[in-house]
Design an enzyme around this catalytic site. Structure first.
Site, PDB file in Angstrom:
ATOM      1  N   ASP A  21       3.830   4.739  -3.711  1.00 32.31           N
ATOM      2  CA  ASP A  21       4.501   4.751  -5.019  1.00 32.31           C
ATOM      3  C   ASP A  21       4.771   6.200  -5.428  1.00 32.31           C
ATOM      4  O   ASP A  21       3.845   7.005  -5.526  1.00 32.31           O
ATOM      5  CB  ASP A  21       3.596   4.061  -6.045  1.00 32.31           C
ATOM      6  CG  ASP A  21       4.095   4.218  -7.475  1.00 32.31           C
ATOM      7  OD1 ASP A  21       5.322   4.371  -7.653  1.00 32.31           O
ATOM      8  OD2 ASP A  21       3.264   4.187  -8.395  1.00 32.31           O
ATOM      9  N   ASP A  25       4.410   3.866 -11.295  1.00 30.05           N
ATOM     10  CA  ASP A  25       4.453   2.552 -11.951  1.00 30.05           C
ATOM     11  C   ASP A  25       3.561   1.535 -11.249  1.00 30.05           C
ATOM     12  O   ASP A  25       3.505   0.375 -11.644  1.00 30.05           O
ATOM     13  CB  ASP A  25       5.893   2.040 -12.051  1.00 30.05           C
ATOM     14  CG  ASP A  25       6.516   1.700 -10.708  1.00 30.05           C
ATOM     15  OD1 ASP A  25       5.882   1.965  -9.661  1.00 30.05           O
ATOM     16  OD2 ASP A  25       7.659   1.178 -10.688  1.00 30.05           O
ATOM     17  N   ASP A  29       7.807   2.266  -3.494  1.00 27.47           N
ATOM     18  CA  ASP A  29       9.257   2.412  -3.631  1.00 27.47           C
ATOM     19  C   ASP A  29       9.817   3.220  -2.462  1.00 27.47           C
ATOM     20  O   ASP A  29       9.079   3.695  -1.590  1.00 27.47           O
ATOM     21  CB  ASP A  29       9.604   3.056  -4.974  1.00 27.47           C
ATOM     22  CG  ASP A  29       8.786   4.311  -5.264  1.00 27.47           C
ATOM     23  OD1 ASP A  29       8.618   5.123  -4.335  1.00 27.47           O
ATOM     24  OD2 ASP A  29       8.302   4.472  -6.411  1.00 27.47           O
ATOM     25  N   ASP A  98      15.127  -6.373   6.661  1.00 29.70           N
ATOM     26  CA  ASP A  98      14.686  -7.768   6.576  1.00 29.70           C
ATOM     27  C   ASP A  98      15.815  -8.574   5.937  1.00 29.70           C
ATOM     28  O   ASP A  98      16.353  -8.184   4.904  1.00 29.70           O
ATOM     29  CB  ASP A  98      13.431  -7.864   5.705  1.00 29.70           C
ATOM     30  CG  ASP A  98      12.489  -8.963   6.166  1.00 29.70           C
ATOM     31  OD1 ASP A  98      12.988 -10.012   6.608  1.00 29.70           O
ATOM     32  OD2 ASP A  98      11.272  -8.772   6.068  1.00 29.70           O
ATOM     33  N   ASP A 206      14.384 -13.789   8.462  1.00 29.88           N
ATOM     34  CA  ASP A 206      13.323 -14.647   7.954  1.00 29.88           C
ATOM     35  C   ASP A 206      13.626 -16.120   8.264  1.00 29.88           C
ATOM     36  O   ASP A 206      14.758 -16.579   8.050  1.00 29.88           O
ATOM     37  CB  ASP A 206      13.233 -14.424   6.435  1.00 29.88           C
ATOM     38  CG  ASP A 206      11.976 -14.967   5.812  1.00 29.88           C
ATOM     39  OD1 ASP A 206      10.897 -14.449   6.132  1.00 29.88           O
ATOM     40  OD2 ASP A 206      12.081 -15.903   4.997  1.00 29.88           O
ATOM     41  N   GLU A 265      12.501 -14.629  13.002  1.00 26.61           N
ATOM     42  CA  GLU A 265      11.209 -15.259  12.701  1.00 26.61           C
ATOM     43  C   GLU A 265      11.388 -16.761  12.815  1.00 26.61           C
ATOM     44  O   GLU A 265      12.270 -17.345  12.176  1.00 26.61           O
ATOM     45  CB  GLU A 265      10.750 -14.892  11.289  1.00 26.61           C
ATOM     46  CG  GLU A 265       9.367 -15.477  10.969  1.00 26.61           C
ATOM     47  CD  GLU A 265       9.084 -15.598   9.489  1.00 26.61           C
ATOM     48  OE1 GLU A 265       7.910 -15.508   9.112  1.00 26.61           O
ATOM     49  OE2 GLU A 265      10.032 -15.818   8.703  1.00 26.61           O
ATOM     50  N   HIS A 338       3.247  -9.021   6.954  1.00 27.87           N
ATOM     51  CA  HIS A 338       3.033  -9.237   5.516  1.00 27.87           C
ATOM     52  C   HIS A 338       2.584 -10.661   5.202  1.00 27.87           C
ATOM     53  O   HIS A 338       2.189 -10.937   4.066  1.00 27.87           O
ATOM     54  CB  HIS A 338       4.330  -8.929   4.756  1.00 27.87           C
ATOM     55  CG  HIS A 338       5.446  -9.861   5.102  1.00 27.87           C
ATOM     56  ND1 HIS A 338       6.081  -9.838   6.335  1.00 27.87           N
ATOM     57  CD2 HIS A 338       6.030 -10.863   4.396  1.00 27.87           C
ATOM     58  CE1 HIS A 338       7.000 -10.785   6.348  1.00 27.87           C
ATOM     59  NE2 HIS A 338       6.994 -11.419   5.201  1.00 27.87           N
ATOM     60  N   ASP A 339       2.644 -11.565   6.179  1.00 25.92           N
ATOM     61  CA  ASP A 339       2.267 -12.967   5.961  1.00 25.92           C
ATOM     62  C   ASP A 339       0.926 -13.333   6.593  1.00 25.92           C
ATOM     63  O   ASP A 339       0.499 -14.487   6.487  1.00 25.92           O
ATOM     64  CB  ASP A 339       3.337 -13.900   6.539  1.00 25.92           C
ATOM     65  CG  ASP A 339       4.590 -13.990   5.687  1.00 25.92           C
ATOM     66  OD1 ASP A 339       4.498 -13.719   4.478  1.00 25.92           O
ATOM     67  OD2 ASP A 339       5.654 -14.326   6.236  1.00 25.92           O
TER      68      ASP A 339
END
Length: 568
Positions: A21, A25, A29, A98, A206, A265, A338-339
């Protein structure tokens, strides 16, 4: 097979929300990523796969896209993106976006139009159906089919205004696009070409095997104890999926140079289908993500129903994929993304042997035939997170499952929490651990999700300064793939196939051979030297043990989580 550049490449996945970051915040990013490009260069990766940064309401952390050609202000601007792309290219690293085109956000202008009336020109861009015959909209069981959503509940959401239901295989805010409509496909291909023209180097797509549905949308069989029917046979590997992917290839990639990478995927895909999807002669995809090895620890009740996966389970499955795609097609090699929960907590030992087990798991993966993927923090040996209450979680899949399991099915909350801690996608989504400073150096603000409390011990600054770290070992693995065509192109043969602790295999090409042996347990492992003839005088090219010390060669014994790689 002619060598492709991506056969000797290594891909690194950045999940932007949790990477770095820059503005305080609490959310990662693009400028945060830019600050850490030299970390990726030092690691040695060739490609960055960037999870979605498009405009989104973030119901599913950006996998619900409301504008494919706009950067979400949460992450920055298009100028920031262009700077990131240039910074990667200057370092010899490609950028793969992605792409989520099975569904959009319900806030995408396409869906807003589609939902506005039953005769809108875009009505058929999504899957709309009336209630079941004889049922009134909204009453229990009126949904067009008995399909369940991956994120719990029905896969159908009633639109009160038009009295019809729309299909959403995931969140109700993620309506499925109707790929039967050629206007949908035209719009998607136009958008993909726009990004390639901007300079990106390909796409990770995806759930791309869900694009073609059985248009009759039949009911699925309801498994014992389940609330909804199993619709997988009607939306996965559908009747037109190969046609759609070949059309995409022709409309987007054909005629361009060969710098691009396309990854699909594909939950539930088998070896035979994967061969077809990745056969170069068919012009569909370069490689697929399959899920068989990361489903091995799922019980009959699915991902939240844990069963122990043995070393035999793992190596038999991975060997089947090596052999199945040996002559045609290509493997994606991954433990984490990430899954998925963190592999060192899942198939390794995140306590005493964290470093050694992270190295061992990395070794067996990276030296197989295929393109390895590293998920942010994997190169540090990051672990699962000790979430204490349901309030610590952020993932929609996790929260929906908890609500259904506890409130609908009456399961004890503490037992459900045990499953969440083990399997939740949030394990992969806590902030990247850069330093031992406040918030692990991720942000100067309040992180959007808790930082793993082990960051003082596990962080990039410490790892890069330690010649015996997981980071150093991953650098060596990546370097070996780059240096040796044997790693990228050699054949594969499983050795010691019935050994319950040792994952061993031989890679062979043009008279050269590589032997990989890894003890994937916390106990000393003995093996039969007679089963490995001709390796006694081979050169050790990479080794690690419980303390990270090398070994002189083959001794017939491997310490807990010890690995040795020899070449002859």
């Amino acid at each position: 097979m002619n060598d492709k550049w991506w056969q000797s490449a290594v891909v690194y996945q950045v999940y932007p929300r949790s990477f770095a970051d820059s503005d305080g915040d609490g959310i990662g990013d693009l400028r945060g990523i830019i600050r850490h490009l030299d970390h990726l260069k030092e690691l040695g990766v060739d490609v960055v796969w960037l999870s979605p940064i498009y405009a989104s309401p973030h119901d599913d952390n950006g996998y619900d896209i409301s504008d494919y050609q706009r950067i979400d202000p949460l992450f920055g601007t298009l100028d920031d993106f262009d700077e990131l792309l240039a910074g990667l290219h200057e370092r010899g690293i490609k950028l793969v976006m992605d792409l989520v085109v099975n569904h959009t956000s319900d806030e995408h202008p396409w869906f807003v139009e589609s939902a506005s009336s039953t005769d809108n020109p875009k009505r058929d861009w999504y899957w709309w159906r009336g209630p079941r015959d004889g049922a009134r909209p909204g009453e229990h069981g009126a949904e067009p089919t008995n399909w369940g959503s991956f994120f719990s509940g029905s896969a159908w959401q009633l639109d009160e205004r038009t009295g019809e239901y729309y299909l959403h295989l995931f969140s109700r805010k993620q309506p499925d696009l109707n790929w039967e409509n050629p206007e949908v496909r035209d719009a998607v291909y136009e958008m993909m070409n726009w990004w390639l023209d901007r300079g990106v180097d390909g796409f990770r797509m995806d759930v791309v095997n869900f694009l073609s549905k059985d248009v009759s949308l039949p009911d699925g069989v309801i498994p014992p104890g389940a609330l909804y029917g199993d619709a997988y046979p009607f939306f996965a590997q559908g009747p037109r999926i190969h046609e759609f992917l070949h059309e995409m290839h022709e409309r987007v990639f054909a005629g361009r140079d060969d710098r691009y990478l396309t990854v699909g995927e594909m939950p539930g895909v088998d070896i035979a289908e994967a061969r077809r999807f990745t056969d170069p002669a068919r012009g569909e995809l370069d490689m697929v993500f399959q899920f068989e090895h990361v489903d091995l620890d799922h019980g009959p009740g699915g991902k939240w129903d844990h069963r122990d996966a043995s070393v035999l389970d793992l190596k038999r499955n991975l060997a089947q994929w090596q052999e199945g795609l040996a002559e045609v097609g290509w493997n994606s090699l991954y433990w984490n993304n990430h899954d998925q929960p963190r592999v060192v907590s899942r198939f390794g030992d995140d306590g005493e042997h964290r470093v050694a087990s992270a190295k061992a798991l990395g070794t067996v993966l990276h030296l197989m035939r295929g393109t390895p993927y590293v998920y942010q923090g994997e190169e540090l040996g990051m672990t699962n997170v000790p979430f204490s209450t349901i309030d610590d979680f952020r993932d929609i899949e996790t929260l929906n499952h908890y609500a259904e399991a506890v409130d609908v099915l009456g399961q004890p909350a503490d037992e459900v929490l045990v499953a969440l801690r083990r399997t939740s996608r949030d394990n992969a989504r806590t902030p990247m651990q850069w330093t031992d400073g406040p918030n692990a150096g991720f942000t100067t603000g309040e992180p959007w999700i808790t930082v793993n409390p082990n960051f003082p011990q596990i962080n990039a600054a410490a790892a890069r300064a330690d010649a015996d770290s997981v980071f150093a070992h991953y650098r060596a693995l990546i370097d070996l793939r780059h240096r040796s065509r044997l790693v990228s192109a050699g054949g594969f043969e499983l050795v010691l196939p019935e050994h319950e602790q040792v994952f061993g295999y031989v890679r062979e090409l043009d008279g050269e051979a590589l032997l990989v042996l890894a003890n994937l347990t916390g106990r000393t492992a003995e093996y039969d030297l007679a089963a490995l003839p001709g390796w006694d005088a081979a050169e050790v090219v990479l080794a690690s043990g419980g303390t990270g010390t090398g070994t002189a060669g083959l001794s017939g014994v491997l310490g807990p989580w010890e690995t040795v790689v020899l070449q002859r």
